[in-house]
Design an enzyme around this catalytic site. Structure first.
Site, short mmCIF file in Angstrom:
data_model
loop_
_atom_site.label_atom_id
_atom_site.label_comp_id
_atom_site.label_asym_id
_atom_site.label_seq_id
_atom_site.Cartn_x
_atom_site.Cartn_y
_atom_site.Cartn_z
N GLU A 86 -1.78 0.68 0.07
CA GLU A 86 -1.28 -0.63 -0.32
C GLU A 86 -2.44 -1.61 -0.19
OE1 GLU A 86 1.64 -3.41 -1.46
OE2 GLU A 86 1.97 -1.27 -1.13
N ASN A 115 5.05 2.26 -4.66
CA ASN A 115 4.64 2.19 -6.06
C ASN A 115 3.12 2.14 -6.12
OD1 ASN A 115 7.31 1.85 -6.86
ND2 ASN A 115 7.16 -0.37 -6.93
N ALA A 137 -2.70 -3.00 -7.08
CA ALA A 137 -1.51 -3.75 -6.67
C ALA A 137 -0.34 -2.79 -6.53
CB ALA A 137 -1.20 -4.81 -7.72
N CYS A 138 0.33 -2.82 -5.39
CA CYS A 138 1.39 -1.86 -5.12
C CYS A 138 2.49 -2.53 -4.29
CB CYS A 138 0.85 -0.65 -4.35
SG CYS A 138 -0.62 0.12 -5.09
N THR A 139 3.58 -1.80 -4.04
CA THR A 139 4.62 -2.25 -3.13
C THR A 139 5.08 -1.05 -2.30
OG1 THR A 139 5.38 -3.80 -4.83
CG2 THR A 139 6.80 -3.49 -2.92
#
Length: 539
Positions: A95, A23, A2-4
């Protein structure tokens, strides 16, 4: 994972740079200690085998040097995540995206099939390797590309040949372009050039909402895709447009539309765009143009003002400040404060911001800003990637907890601050501002030192031509436009590399000193709040 992600085009950034940032968040309940390393051509494997999918790939024999942010514990593979190579091409991978059942039914993921039985036994079936994934992408792509477009083309070809076992989005940039690639099922992909005047927000959903198939299958000016994508869409009835319209909407066709998206994904895009475009739309209340749970929040939009490095750090540390959804805030109630998944979260592994600056010579053009751990409590500082090695404070991360390296120091600080946000936030903000200012000052001083070096005749000629072109046409502001092989030669200037390495070490030393001061401060604050405290002196 899980990233942004946020991507900022050169006309939307504060200084004309292309900027890609993300991230890396670990899986729920896990921490992944990270290292920041330089990978030399000698260290790059020629035969690569994925730990997760057991796939073996023969790699080209001419890799470039590049930076990587791998796991300190390699038991699940390298997971290089973010880096810049010697051609001044940056890559962020990946992502994690969402998809739907129709796509996976038409083009299933290529997953590892374990062996059945043992060799020589009746009914034995050998193992079938899976495809490529986040573990692999940076290592098998970044060392071999000279432009952002080449990055898209190489990764696209690998996806078509080997397939993938997951949905991912990948960013590439050079001084002129940013490209965003999204995987579609097991073997298909799309990629779009980020508009120069725009930024892009990506919160774990398939994001591209407008796509010109004719361009992607033709001139490829701003779009690229797998060769058979048009047939794939038509044969599997994936286009959901009510009328025959252009451009095509990949988010509708390939993405997810689940209730969980409205808790986990769309609120993050809403909050980032609410910050960067506060006055263009109504963001709050019953008359909001977009709410946290809208499916049509734009993939790309022009900001109301130029986007800075500090803006990027702020949005990628976000926990819905100024809204009823902030878990540390006083607005709303206990229900609203935990409704949506924050951007800045406890299980963040690292944040990398890659900045390619066209107004600097090729040798010191690239900067890789780095942060480790939970973003609301860490700091983002700059390092030059085109050096022979990175400072030990960031490179020598261990798998055990120790405040002698940057990763674990940040982890400890976050754990102390989280339970006393109001009491420690001032100290964290002062730390972030001071280290950020030190970083900007160091970059300016280092750039000036590099500029004082004597240039070679070829470099002088190139710089003179660039200045003449810029003054005459003001085309793109590139002070040293070179062909890829010339860029690589310029970046390998050993005298410049020595200056950049010294700057990196100075940054690491200053960072360590300031991080230790913050740790002292928040440890004292939290210790004084312990419930077994007794304030009558023992003396």
């Amino acid at each position: 994972m899980a990233c942004t992600t946020i991507l900022v085009g050169k006309d939307a950034s504060y200084d004309g740079s292309t900027i890609i940032a993300r991230n890396e968040d670990s899986a729920n309940g896990e921490f992944n200690p990270k290292q920041f390393l330089v990978i030399t051509p000698e260290e790059q494997p020629r035969t690569y085998t994925s730990v997760i999918s057991h796939l073996t790939i023969e790699l080209p024999d001419d890799p470039l040097q590049y930076t990587s942010v791998p796991n300190a514990d390699r038991k699940e593979g390298i997971w290089g995540e973010a880096g810049v190579n010697e051609a001044n091409v940056a890559m962020s991978a990946t992502e994690t995206l969402t998809t739907n059942e129709r796509v996976l039914g038409a083009d299933p993921f290529v997953e590892l099939v374990p062996a059945k039985g043992k060799p020589g036994e009746d009914g034995y079936e050998p193992e079938v390797p899976g495809g490529i994934g986040e573990e692999d992408f940076l290592t098998i792509v970044l060392p071999y590309v000279r432009t952002a477009r080449e990055g898209v083309a190489r990764l696209g070809a690998l996806l078509e040949e080997y397939g993938t076992y997951e949905m991912n989005g990948v960013a590439f940039c050079d001084a002129d372009e940013i490209w965003w690639l999204e995987t579609v099922g097991g073997h298909h992909w799309i990629a779009k050039r980020v508009p120069d005047e725009a930024y892009v927000t990506m919160p774990n959903q398939l994001g591209i909402d407008e796509f010109d198939l004719d361009d992607a299958l033709g001139d490829q000016e701003n779009h690229m895709c797998s060769e058979d994508l048009a047939e794939f869409i038509e044969e599997n009835h994936l286009d959901l447009a009510v009328e025959s319209t252009s451009p095509f909407n990949p988010r509708d066709a390939f993405g997810s539309h689940s209730d969980s998206d409205h808790v986990y994904n769309t609120p993050r895009a809403w909050w980032m765009q609410r910050f960067l475009n506060p006055y263009d739309e109504v963001w709050d209340g019953p008359d909001a143009d977009h709410s946290p749970e809208n499916n049509d929040i734009p993939w790309a939009r022009q900001p109301e003002r130029k986007v800075t490095i500090e803006d990027i750090k702020y949005v990628l540390s976000g926990h819905y400040q100024g809204t009823p959804y902030d878990p540390y805030g006083k607005l709303g109630d206990e229900h609203t404060r935990h409704m949506y998944r924050p951007i800045g979260i406890n299980r963040q592994s690292q944040l990398a911001v890659m900045q390619i600056r066209p107004y600097r010579p090729q040798a010191n053009r690239a900067i890789q800003w780095m942060a480790y751990g939970s973003n609301p409590f860490n700091t983002l500082v700059p390092f030059y990637p085109n050096v022979d090695e990175t400072p030990a404070y960031l490179a020598d991360t261990t798998t055990r907890v120790t405040t002698e390296n940057f990763y674990w120091a940040n982890r400890v600080i976050a754990a102390l601050c989280d339970g006393a946000f109001a009491d420690t936030s001032n100290a964290v903000e002062r730390y972030q501002q001071k280290t950020g200012a030190l970083g900007h000052r160091l970059v300016a001083a280092t750039d000036e030192q590099v500029a004082r070096l004597g240039l070679t005749a070829a470099e002088e000629e190139a710089e003179s031509a660039a200045e003449a072109e810029f003054e005459a046409d003001n085309v793109d502001g590139d002070v040293q436009p070179l062909e890829p092989e010339e860029i690589i030669e310029a970046v390998r200037n050993e005298e410049v590399r020595g200056i950049l390495a010294a700057a990196n070490q100075t940054m690491a030393d200053q960072l360590k000193a300031e991080t230790e001061k913050l740790l002292d401060s928040v440890l004292y604050t939290r210790s004084m709040a312990m419930k077994n405290g007794f304030h009558m002196s023992d003396f």
